[in-house]
Motif scaffolding. Sequence first.
Motif, mmCIF file in Angstrom:
data_model
loop_
_atom_site.group_PDB
_atom_site.id
_atom_site.type_symbol
_atom_site.label_atom_id
_atom_site.label_comp_id
_atom_site.label_asym_id
_atom_site.label_seq_id
_atom_site.Cartn_x
_atom_site.Cartn_y
_atom_site.Cartn_z
ATOM 1 N N ARG B 86 -91.262 -65.611 40.728
ATOM 2 C CA ARG B 86 -91.749 -66.160 39.190
ATOM 3 C C ARG B 86 -90.812 -67.110 38.680
ATOM 4 N NH1 ARG B 86 -91.173 -66.039 34.336
ATOM 5 N NH2 ARG B 86 -93.020 -65.367 33.034
ATOM 6 N N VAL B 87 -89.600 -67.311 39.441
ATOM 7 C CA VAL B 87 -88.603 -68.312 38.912
ATOM 8 C C VAL B 87 -89.252 -69.685 39.540
ATOM 9 C CG1 VAL B 87 -86.231 -69.368 39.161
ATOM 10 C CG2 VAL B 87 -86.552 -66.793 38.419
ATOM 11 N N GLY B 88 -89.563 -69.446 40.963
ATOM 12 C CA GLY B 88 -90.064 -70.534 41.585
ATOM 13 C C GLY B 88 -91.537 -71.193 40.808
ATOM 14 N N SER B 93 -94.401 -75.118 37.769
ATOM 15 C CA SER B 93 -95.179 -75.360 36.428
ATOM 16 C C SER B 93 -94.677 -76.445 35.860
ATOM 17 C CB SER B 93 -95.440 -74.216 35.685
ATOM 18 O OG SER B 93 -94.176 -73.953 35.276
ATOM 19 N N LYS B 94 -93.434 -76.690 35.905
ATOM 20 C CA LYS B 94 -92.709 -77.788 35.176
ATOM 21 C C LYS B 94 -93.229 -79.227 35.497
ATOM 22 C CE LYS B 94 -88.999 -75.130 33.017
ATOM 23 N NZ LYS B 94 -87.592 -74.657 33.123
ATOM 24 N N LYS B 95 -92.984 -79.047 36.961
ATOM 25 C CA LYS B 95 -93.299 -80.353 37.719
ATOM 26 C C LYS B 95 -94.867 -80.584 37.711
ATOM 27 C CE LYS B 95 -89.449 -79.934 40.618
ATOM 28 N NZ LYS B 95 -89.118 -79.425 41.919
ATOM 29 N N GLU B 103 -100.508 -70.514 34.878
ATOM 30 C CA GLU B 103 -100.205 -69.461 34.071
ATOM 31 C C GLU B 103 -100.989 -68.223 34.252
ATOM 32 O OE1 GLU B 103 -97.911 -68.588 31.342
ATOM 33 O OE2 GLU B 103 -97.994 -70.612 31.785
ATOM 34 N N GLN B 104 -101.967 -68.329 34.677
ATOM 35 C CA GLN B 104 -102.741 -67.052 35.117
ATOM 36 C C GLN B 104 -102.075 -66.326 36.170
ATOM 37 O OE1 GLN B 104 -106.998 -67.493 36.198
ATOM 38 N NE2 GLN B 104 -107.457 -65.381 35.763
ATOM 39 N N SER B 105 -101.650 -67.024 37.304
ATOM 40 C CA SER B 105 -100.762 -66.245 38.205
ATOM 41 C C SER B 105 -99.441 -66.039 37.749
ATOM 42 C CB SER B 105 -100.563 -67.465 39.364
ATOM 43 O OG SER B 105 -101.891 -68.037 39.815
ATOM 44 N N GLU B 111 -97.390 -58.898 35.295
ATOM 45 C CA GLU B 111 -98.000 -57.635 35.381
ATOM 46 C C GLU B 111 -97.504 -56.843 36.637
ATOM 47 O OE1 GLU B 111 -102.303 -57.944 34.846
ATOM 48 O OE2 GLU B 111 -101.937 -58.747 32.809
ATOM 49 N N THR B 112 -97.581 -57.429 37.875
ATOM 50 C CA THR B 112 -97.087 -56.858 39.107
ATOM 51 C C THR B 112 -95.726 -56.358 39.110
ATOM 52 O OG1 THR B 112 -98.632 -58.277 40.133
ATOM 53 C CG2 THR B 112 -97.246 -57.222 41.400
ATOM 54 N N LEU B 113 -94.879 -57.154 38.386
ATOM 55 C CA LEU B 113 -93.564 -56.878 38.167
ATOM 56 C C LEU B 113 -93.128 -55.593 37.391
ATOM 57 C CD1 LEU B 113 -91.452 -60.008 37.577
ATOM 58 C CD2 LEU B 113 -90.594 -57.964 38.794
#
Lengths: 227, 269
Positions: B86-88, B93-95, B103-105, B111-113
């Motif tokens: 998620r951090v990755g 996403s910032k790049k 965003e959907q992923s 949700e998985t977490l």
Amino acid sequence: MTIQIYLYLAVAQTVLSAIVAIGALIRYRSRSLIVRLIGFVFLTSFLANMASWLMVGTALRIFVNSSYPISLIITVALYSRIYYDLLHKKNRGWFVLIVSVFAIFALINILFIQKTTPNSYTYLFHSAIMITYCLLYFYMLMQDLPSLYVHQLPMFWFNAGLLVFHAGTFFLFSFHAYLVNVLKNNMLIYWSFHNMLSNTEHIIFLIGLYYDLRWLSRKGAALPTEV
Amino acid sequence: MEGGVSQFALIFSLATVGMLLLAGFIILFVVFYQKKMIEEQLKRQELELNFQQKMMEATLESEENERRRLAGDLHDSVGGMLSTIRVGLTTISKKLPDPQLIEQSKQMLDETLSTVRRISLDLMPSTLEKFGLVPALREICDRVQATALTPINFLERGEIRIIEAKRALKIFRIVQELVNNAIKHAQASAINVSVSGEEQLKITVEDDGIGFDPKVKFANSQNGSGLGLYNMENRTRLLNARLDFDAQVKKGSKITLIVPYETIESLHR
């Protein structure tokens, strides 16, 4: 030993027979077949005693000794039915044979051998049969291991009563003829002893009936034969 | 002749007494033999019962150990890796010129977490180990309240004692199963869980659903189709507790777990 004590014991025996018969036949429908048959055994015994008492003062007194062997034929038949049930209803032929041979023997004895004297041979045969039944039942009890403690089983007490009585009187019946005919002994003491044992047997039966009635009042049904 | 008669009388008496003694011996032998056999049978049954109980306890313990291991793996390993991913994803996403593309992923990953965390908590509630039975029961109600549509109320009454961890876990599993059953099968519109414990620990799970026939359920548990109930029974037995089913068909059900304090090593809270 006086005639009075002998008579007391004989009266007590008759009264106890009636009590055992009533105790086994009350609440008739709820009782097990075995207890009912026990009731009929003691009813027969009571009637035989009463017949003897009634015949004593009449011209029929020579037949006083005949009522017992006849009652024994019925008793052996009833006990055979009881033990046939208790011993898992096996070997029916043997039970029929025992009853038939006993009945024939008792009739021959009453008609041709001991006639109107006490039929000790018939009593002896009866005792031998009953001791065999009792031992077979105890053997079966040890093999089957009932779920209840044996002293709670009415049939255990009935069996114990029968074994005590017939073991105690076995030699009396064995030597009765010798004691009377050869030694010319006064049989009063021996018959008083017989009546004492018989009364003990009746009291042991009453303990069995107490357990049966206790079971009946707790469970509302007769104790199963298997336990 | 007189001497012969008295000798005969002596022999006769001895023989009769001997027969009576023999009869008495046989009767006593039967009584004591049977008594001894019944005692041995009872002893054997007790040994078998103890063995079965120990086997059951060992099975449940290994099951709990496995759950603990799985919960740990899920939380520390899978959960940790998902958090790193998620951090990755956030960094990527910032790049990206259009961050909405992933965003959907990211949402799916969130949700998985949370699912992994929930499964991990279900498998081994850390609250139970850290804070004890009552907070763990309250937590399970809160989590069900948060995820299921059925409102669930938790009520604590009186002084509840602290219960030894292994036993608390068994009680927790029973209540967890009862709550899950109420949600899955009862079609209830409300569930109440109440805990009281003045003289004995008493946990009641009540719902207003369709109810059930305990006899039918027990029959199913005997033939293996009602595994949940079977496990509950085993745990209840191991706790020396009692599970009272007060079920009325179409009027919901009320199940009470009663654990006497004498059987649970407990300390005052």
